[in-house]
Design a protein around this motif. Sequence first.
Motif, mmCIF file in Angstrom:
data_model
loop_
_atom_site.group_PDB
_atom_site.id
_atom_site.type_symbol
_atom_site.label_atom_id
_atom_site.label_comp_id
_atom_site.label_asym_id
_atom_site.label_seq_id
_atom_site.Cartn_x
_atom_site.Cartn_y
_atom_site.Cartn_z
ATOM 1 N N HIS A 305 0.855 -1.142 0.097
ATOM 2 C CA HIS A 305 -0.082 -0.138 -0.025
ATOM 3 C C HIS A 305 0.886 1.337 0.204
ATOM 4 O O HIS A 305 0.200 2.303 -0.523
ATOM 5 C CB HIS A 305 -0.953 0.110 1.277
ATOM 6 N N GLU A 309 0.076 3.286 -3.489
ATOM 7 C CA GLU A 309 -1.089 3.975 -2.931
ATOM 8 C C GLU A 309 -1.703 4.909 -4.079
ATOM 9 O O GLU A 309 -3.104 4.714 -4.128
ATOM 10 C CB GLU A 309 -0.502 5.060 -1.960
ATOM 11 N N LEU A 312 -3.025 1.656 -7.071
ATOM 12 C CA LEU A 312 -3.644 0.384 -6.685
ATOM 13 C C LEU A 312 -4.549 -0.066 -7.648
ATOM 14 O O LEU A 312 -5.009 -1.369 -7.604
ATOM 15 C CB LEU A 312 -4.099 0.502 -5.184
ATOM 16 N N TRP A 331 -9.824 2.000 -0.755
ATOM 17 C CA TRP A 331 -8.820 2.860 -1.350
ATOM 18 C C TRP A 331 -9.563 4.285 -1.672
ATOM 19 O O TRP A 331 -8.608 5.428 -1.643
ATOM 20 C CB TRP A 331 -8.549 2.330 -2.629
ATOM 21 N N PHE A 339 -4.887 1.482 3.373
ATOM 22 C CA PHE A 339 -4.669 1.885 2.135
ATOM 23 C C PHE A 339 -4.099 3.120 1.903
ATOM 24 O O PHE A 339 -3.592 3.378 0.721
ATOM 25 C CB PHE A 339 -6.071 1.671 1.649
ATOM 26 N N HIS A 340 -3.906 4.034 2.905
ATOM 27 C CA HIS A 340 -3.188 5.190 2.901
ATOM 28 C C HIS A 340 -2.502 5.325 4.064
ATOM 29 O O HIS A 340 -2.543 6.165 4.976
ATOM 30 C CB HIS A 340 -4.234 6.262 2.768
#
Length: 420
Positions: A305, A309, A312, A331, A339-340
Amino acid sequence: MAPHQLPAGTALVGGAVRDGLLGRLRARPDLDLVVPVDAIDLARSLGRKLGGSCVVLDPERSIARLVLQGWTIDLARCAGGDLAADLTRRDFTANAIALPLEGALPPGRGSAADLRLIDPCGGLPDLAARRLVAISEANLLDDPLRLLRGVRLACELAFRIAPATWELIGRHRQRITTVAGERVLAELERLAAAPEGHRGLGRALEAGLLQPWGAADGTEGRLEPLGPQRPDACGLTPMEAWALPLARLAAVLDGPTLERLRASRRLQQRCQRLRDWHERLQRSASPGGLLSLESLAEAERLPLHRQLEADLPALLLQLDPGAARAAMDRWRDPADRLFHPRPPLDGRRLQQLLAIPPGPRLGQLIDHLTAERAFGRLGGTAATDTAELTDQGAIDKALAAARLWLERREPEANPDRRRD
């Protein structure tokens, strides 16, 4: 710009004529004109009169581009003595049809059957048969990029390539390396962006046009899932459709190949990372062969991730659509901590609060806190753009986790310290 502003004998040629006859002309197509005079002087003169700009494309062959009120018009001096001879020097019969401007119809009057077209190479019957035919072997070799362009055109137009033309493309595939890498890459990017670009790239591999640049055989399987319906099936919106061409490029081109094609460093890195993570997912796939982010260990999941980022969605296109949709929902949430991923405190703040000098240990601590936060082992609100928290309770939790990590690392940092 009215036709009377151009010299007598000017003709519209190439893709605009072809697409107009096929009924697929865009609202503002690029135009190619053959003129009986010096094209560079004409483009400069028209630019001055009409408020456009002129770009010289090829001074030796007298080719220039006029950019005028959002339109792009390429002008080239007629080669070969007359218009018919000029057309016979082109790549494919579908592109060798001309419409002399004095033979054009006013808007709303007449039909395509009334146009005075010049077609010395038999392009009209080939258009009707949706067949791509090379005018000659010599013409293809005059600019070997035409070998790849034929595959791209056939893909974009949904044409079949005539057997004799396909044989020429395969026979001369090594000649593609004589073309500037930037030009080859531009064709590949257009091919990847075509609705059926996955099939087009597969055909380019089948013809052997990418292998001379370093693309590996056997990558066609990566293209199979990447059809035009895949983004919708995986939950991508039209604004996220950029992921499909990127995924297709990454399926066939690795970083070193893109470097040879003179791609930007950023594109090289994006495609190589997508390939690397796709391979890791394949190694960790379930017995049924389904790819899943959850199959990765925590030590791999966080780097994925961090590295992907922004890109994805291009990787998610290779996953089962149900899993891809769930991942896309996460996301899209900027506050999703996995995811971040962000550290709860940045390096400057950690140095101030814990008196840690800059160096590898500080970097390792930041990585540790980022993982703790990403996997839900730290509380608090979402980090700001500077990766700092303003919630004092969250700061205290982050500091406690940092001190605990430092205490556990202390024996490693001082292995010979005596204990009384």
